[in-house]
Design a protein around this motif. Structure first.
Motif, mmCIF file in Angstrom:
data_model
loop_
_atom_site.group_PDB
_atom_site.id
_atom_site.type_symbol
_atom_site.label_atom_id
_atom_site.label_comp_id
_atom_site.label_asym_id
_atom_site.label_seq_id
_atom_site.Cartn_x
_atom_site.Cartn_y
_atom_site.Cartn_z
ATOM 1 N N ASP A 8 0.861 -1.175 0.000
ATOM 2 C CA ASP A 8 0.000 0.000 0.000
ATOM 3 C C ASP A 8 0.899 1.227 0.000
ATOM 4 O O ASP A 8 1.520 1.549 1.017
ATOM 5 N N HIS A 9 0.976 1.888 -1.144
ATOM 6 C CA HIS A 9 1.853 3.041 -1.300
ATOM 7 C C HIS A 9 1.162 4.275 -0.733
ATOM 8 O O HIS A 9 0.074 4.651 -1.170
ATOM 9 N N GLN A 10 1.792 4.901 0.248
ATOM 10 C CA GLN A 10 1.197 6.063 0.907
ATOM 11 C C GLN A 10 1.836 7.355 0.427
ATOM 12 O O GLN A 10 3.060 7.458 0.320
ATOM 13 N N ARG A 11 0.994 8.325 0.122
ATOM 14 C CA ARG A 11 1.467 9.634 -0.317
ATOM 15 C C ARG A 11 1.545 10.579 0.875
ATOM 16 O O ARG A 11 1.074 10.267 1.976
ATOM 17 N N THR A 12 2.131 11.728 0.644
ATOM 18 C CA THR A 12 2.278 12.710 1.723
ATOM 19 C C THR A 12 0.938 13.229 2.215
ATOM 20 O O THR A 12 0.829 13.703 3.348
ATOM 21 N N GLY A 14 -1.580 11.414 2.824
ATOM 22 C CA GLY A 14 -2.204 10.369 3.618
ATOM 23 C C GLY A 14 -2.975 9.343 2.815
ATOM 24 O O GLY A 14 -3.369 8.303 3.355
ATOM 25 N N SER A 15 -3.227 9.588 1.541
ATOM 26 C CA SER A 15 -3.957 8.640 0.714
ATOM 27 C C SER A 15 -3.047 7.483 0.319
ATOM 28 O O SER A 15 -1.817 7.612 0.318
ATOM 29 N N THR A 16 -3.646 6.356 0.002
ATOM 30 C CA THR A 16 -2.867 5.173 -0.362
ATOM 31 C C THR A 16 -3.384 4.572 -1.661
ATOM 32 O O THR A 16 -4.537 4.769 -2.043
ATOM 33 N N LEU A 17 -2.514 3.857 -2.331
ATOM 34 C CA LEU A 17 -2.865 3.110 -3.532
ATOM 35 C C LEU A 17 -2.175 1.758 -3.453
ATOM 36 O O LEU A 17 -0.963 1.685 -3.239
ATOM 37 N N ARG A 18 -2.947 0.707 -3.613
ATOM 38 C CA ARG A 18 -2.360 -0.635 -3.585
ATOM 39 C C ARG A 18 -1.644 -0.905 -4.898
ATOM 40 O O ARG A 18 -2.191 -0.680 -5.984
ATOM 41 N N ARG A 81 0.250 8.319 -9.299
ATOM 42 C CA ARG A 81 0.750 7.757 -8.035
ATOM 43 C C ARG A 81 1.739 6.618 -8.301
ATOM 44 O O ARG A 81 2.735 6.477 -7.586
ATOM 45 N N TRP A 85 5.841 6.249 -7.375
ATOM 46 C CA TRP A 85 6.476 5.078 -6.772
ATOM 47 C C TRP A 85 7.705 4.668 -7.581
ATOM 48 O O TRP A 85 8.760 4.361 -7.018
#
Length: 210
Positions: A8-12, A14-18, A81, A85
């Motif tokens: 789960d890649h988290q951005r600054t 706070g949102s995430t993308l699997r 996003r 990564w």
């Protein structure tokens, strides 16, 4: 064959993308984004991710949950996003490519007309709700784009692929549209066409990501 990892890649913000990715065993040649089909990250998508990693590419697919209701905004946001990564992993912009099949083939063409990649490949494709029609965007691609389409063995399918080739020819980057007579949009009815499409995909990335 290399294995896949899901994070789960988290951005600054706070949102995430699997993301599911596979890394090459040897030297890293660059990074590829795989845009999945309407059913999500299926076994076929995972096989594609692992196979491309086996060719030397850090290969990653974002889990885009909107499926058949995918919008252009959803698609571009997930792509951005995923590119973040890849950047974090040290992959430079001119060594990044995007590829998709079926629904992902349409998505790859959309992305190639809105974001700058070293190369883009669409294998098959279909119309999707809220995404621009292919003919409207093919001439606006900003990344070298290869499109491979089956014509389903009928005159209407043949004419559509030829129209797409003509539209793509007006782009300011290299394009190539290949028609496979008799193949369906997923290429699963013609193993020979599928094998040739795979080799064309590798050759396109080899030629443009360097």
């Amino acid at each position: 064959m290399t294995s896949t990892t899901t994070v789960d890649h988290q951005r600054t913000d706070g949102s995430t993308l699997r993301l599911t990715f596979a890394e090459p065993d040897g030297a890293l040649r660059g990074g590829l984004v795989v845009l999945h089909e309407g059913d999500g990250v299926t076994d076929g998508v995972l096989l594609l991710v692992k196979s491309l990693a086996g060719e030397g590419w850090l290969t990653v697919t974002p889990h885009i949950e909107s499926g058949e209701q995918l919008t252009q905004r959803d698609l571009l946001d997930a792509t951005d996003r995923t590119l973040e990564w890849l950047t974090d992993r040290g992959v430079e912009a001119d060594l990044r490519g995007v590829v998709g099949f079926d629904l992902g083939g349409t998505a790859a063409l959309v992305v190639a007309s809105h974001r700058k990649f070293g190369a883009a490949v669409s294998v098959g494709g279909q119309a999707v709700a809220e995404l621009p029609k292919l003919l409207e965007i093919a001439g606006r691609v900003t990344s070298p784009w290869l499109g491979m389409y089956g014509d389903a063995g009928d005159e209407a399918g043949e004419a559509q692929v030829e129209q797409l080739r003509e539209a793509a020819a007006s782009a300011k980057v290299a394009t190539n549209v290949v028609r496979y007579p008799g193949a369906n949009h997923r290429f699963d009815a013609d193993p020979g066409a599928a094998e040739e499409a795979w080799q064309r995909t590798l050759d396109w990335f080899d030629a443009h990501l360097r």
